[in-house]
Design a protein around this motif. Structure first.
Motif, PDB file in Angstrom:
ATOM      1  N   ASP A 128       0.849  -1.180   0.000  1.00 37.20           N
ATOM      2  CA  ASP A 128       0.000   0.000   0.000  1.00 37.20           C
ATOM      3  C   ASP A 128       0.891   1.238   0.000  1.00 37.20           C
ATOM      4  OD1 ASP A 128      -1.918   1.880   0.257  1.00 37.20           O
ATOM      5  OD2 ASP A 128      -2.999   0.879   1.884  1.00 37.20           O
ATOM      6  N   VAL A 129       1.121   1.819  -1.178  1.00 47.24           N
ATOM      7  CA  VAL A 129       2.059   2.933  -1.329  1.00 47.24           C
ATOM      8  C   VAL A 129       1.666   4.148  -0.503  1.00 47.24           C
ATOM      9  CG1 VAL A 129       3.097   4.516  -2.996  1.00 47.24           C
ATOM     10  CG2 VAL A 129       2.728   2.110  -3.601  1.00 47.24           C
ATOM     11  N   PRO A 130       0.394   4.566  -0.501  1.00 49.21           N
ATOM     12  CA  PRO A 130       0.042   5.744   0.330  1.00 49.21           C
ATOM     13  C   PRO A 130       0.365   5.559   1.800  1.00 49.21           C
ATOM     14  CG  PRO A 130      -1.713   5.254  -1.227  1.00 49.21           C
ATOM     15  CD  PRO A 130      -0.748   4.113  -1.306  1.00 49.21           C
ATOM     16  N   GLN A 131       0.143   4.338   2.328  1.00 48.96           N
ATOM     17  CA  GLN A 131       0.441   4.100   3.745  1.00 48.96           C
ATOM     18  C   GLN A 131       1.935   4.218   4.012  1.00 48.96           C
ATOM     19  OE1 GLN A 131      -1.506   3.746   6.308  1.00 48.96           O
ATOM     20  NE2 GLN A 131      -3.392   3.962   5.118  1.00 48.96           N
ATOM     21  N   ILE A 132       2.749   3.693   3.073  1.00 46.82           N
ATOM     22  CA  ILE A 132       4.212   3.778   3.235  1.00 46.82           C
ATOM     23  C   ILE A 132       4.655   5.237   3.227  1.00 46.82           C
ATOM     24  CG2 ILE A 132       6.406   3.330   2.083  1.00 46.82           C
ATOM     25  CD1 ILE A 132       5.392   0.667   1.275  1.00 46.82           C
ATOM     26  N   LYS A 133       4.105   6.000   2.274  1.00 44.09           N
ATOM     27  CA  LYS A 133       4.489   7.415   2.204  1.00 44.09           C
ATOM     28  C   LYS A 133       4.088   8.161   3.461  1.00 44.09           C
ATOM     29  CE  LYS A 133       4.431   7.879  -2.828  1.00 44.09           C
ATOM     30  NZ  LYS A 133       3.816   8.567  -3.987  1.00 44.09           N
ATOM     31  N   LEU A 134       2.896   7.853   3.981  1.00 39.91           N
ATOM     32  CA  LEU A 134       2.443   8.506   5.200  1.00 39.91           C
ATOM     33  C   LEU A 134       3.360   8.188   6.373  1.00 39.91           C
ATOM     34  CD1 LEU A 134       0.355  10.176   6.723  1.00 39.91           C
ATOM     35  CD2 LEU A 134      -0.990   8.084   7.032  1.00 39.91           C
ATOM     36  N   LYS A 135       3.746   6.907   6.487  1.00 41.42           N
ATOM     37  CA  LYS A 135       4.629   6.491   7.586  1.00 41.42           C
ATOM     38  C   LYS A 135       5.988   7.165   7.461  1.00 41.42           C
ATOM     39  CE  LYS A 135       6.452   2.370   9.885  1.00 41.42           C
ATOM     40  NZ  LYS A 135       6.505   0.892   9.855  1.00 41.42           N
ATOM     41  N   ARG A 136       6.510   7.217   6.234  1.00 41.39           N
ATOM     42  CA  ARG A 136       7.816   7.845   6.031  1.00 41.39           C
ATOM     43  C   ARG A 136       7.759   9.333   6.318  1.00 41.39           C
ATOM     44  NH1 ARG A 136       9.843   5.003   0.346  1.00 41.39           N
ATOM     45  NH2 ARG A 136      10.327   2.948   1.233  1.00 41.39           N
TER      46      ARG A 136
END
Length: 422
Positions: A128-136
């Motif tokens: 899930d790319v959006p979740q990864i970006k949010l976490k980063r």
């Protein structure tokens, strides 16, 4: 992706086979176009399927001869009264049912294909790319905030406490007083820049202690430092000889610590003290490397000097003492002192706590100590001779004997007005 494409092609192939079979059956039966479309729901968008033929065969026209007029497609004729006969109504209903059955069977066949139940995300481990970006972004923001806080704390870092080795040897103190008087004779304005004799010391470490709790932590760190210092000294006394004059940027004048074997243990003590205090969470140390020195004057003690044209310490003011030996200090104590609190009655800094190091065993002095005592006697005699020479020179330059009293008075005023900074 290759696996997904193969599955898609396989499903489409199976759907195509069913559609081809239906189309072939329809090709064997002439098409019948009704004049008006049957009432009912519109076909699904995207499915452009030809309706299969009715199971009941329609009446075919008689074979046409060569002279017969051209044939035209069969149409549903309306009776004279405008109604539809029962056979034609049955044909229309049958076509509608078969159309709905065909659409349902086509959808069922697609659902039953192998790729219909594949979870593409799980099969190909698509994250899930959006979740990864949010976490980063959250992690980067936290790191950025920590860096800002660290830089702000470092920017606000203003030492207000220090570890001091006090200078108590009267020989050294007397020699520095002679040096200060010699400079004041050349420029009386510099009397305000002199360090009082009770404040002479060597700074081991500077730090920032913001409240009483941190002061108590600093005291604990000092007490923990004592066994480390004893281990470094290994039962030996730490003697610090002073010789010569130097400055920091022509702004701070100090007596230099002479070179010798005493430098190594002193540097080790300073480094161990820094580590001990930092492990307690105390902001301690300076950006520049540790250079032991004995300060005797600072232009910053009298900021108005710069406005009056005194922007640096002229080397000519202390050239006679450039190689002078001031004596040796037997290091016996390390103090935790405040730069800002009111000084003690003897002029020394406010002391929070102390540790005693290199305690004497009370035995007879050894040969090395006797040699040091002999040196001190000789140096005292030399200092007295220099002081007498300076006083005679001073009397010749000044008009009357009262000038020496004025110098002493200026010296006392300078000592009394010393600020509490180190």
């Amino acid at each position: 992706m290759q696996r997904l494409q193969v599955l898609l092609r396989r499903g489409l192939r199976l759907g195509g086979l069913r559609a081809s079979a239906s189309l072939a059956a329809a090709a064997r039966t002439p098409a019948v176009r009704p004049r008006a479309p049957p009432a009912g729901p519109e076909p699904r968008p995207g499915l452009r399927l030809r309706l299969p033929p009715c199971s009941r065969p329609l009446r075919q026209p008689a074979a046409a001869g060569p002279d017969a007029p051209p044939s035209r497609p069969l149409t549903m004729e309306r009776p004279g009264a405008g109604g539809i006969n029962s056979s034609e109504s049955e044909d229309v209903s049958r076509k509608k049912e078969m159309s709905e059955e065909f659409e349902a069977s086509t959808v069922d066949s697609l659902i039953n294909m192998p790729f219909a139940t594949i979870d593409i995300k799980d099969d190909y481990e698509i994250t899930d790319v959006p979740q990864i970006k949010l976490k980063r972004n959250i992690e980067n923001e936290q790191i950025k905030n920590d860096q800002i806080k660290k830089k702000k704390r470092q920017k606000d870092y203003q030492p207000n406490y220090f570890l001091s080795i006090p200078i108590t040897n009267k020989e050294i103190i007397g020699g520095i007083k002679i040096l200060q008087n010699a400079i004041i004779q050349q420029d009386k304005r510099l009397a305000k820049a002199m360090v009082s004799d009770g404040s002479f010391h060597i700074t081991l470490l500077v730090m920032q202690l913001l409240n009483e709790d941190e002061v108590n932590i600093g005291i604990d760190a000092l007490l923990e430092l004592k066994p480390f210092v004893e281990e470094i000294l290994q039962g030996k006394h730490l003697t610090l000889p002073f010789q010569g004059i130097d400055t920091f940027g022509n702004q701070v004048g100090f007596v230099k610590l002479a070179e010798g074997d005493h430098i190594i243990p002193l540097l080790e003590i300073a480094e161990t003290a820094k580590k001990t205090f930092q492990e307690k969470g105390i902001l301690a140390g300076e950006s520049r490397s540790f250079k032991p020195h004995l300060t005797f004057m600072k232009l910053s003690k009298a900021p108005w000097l710069r406005k009056n044209g005194v922007k640096k310490i002229d080397p000519e003011l202390y050239e006679k003492f450039i190689s002078h030996k001031f004596g040796e200090e037997l290091c016996s104590r390390i103090d935790l002192c405040s730069m800002l609190k009111k000084k003690q009655s003897d002029g020394y800094y406010h002391c929070e706590s102390s540790i005693v190091i290199g305690e004497k065993d009370g035995g007879e002095p050894d040969d090395a100590e006797l040699v040091r005592l002999s040196k001190r006697l000789v140096e005292n005699a030399v200092l007295k001779a220099v002081q007498q020479y300076l006083e005679e020179t001073q009397n010749k330059k000044q008009l009357g004997e009262g000038s020496s009293v004025k110098i002493e008075e200026a010296e006392r005023n300078g000592n009394d007005s010393d600020n509490n900074r180190k």
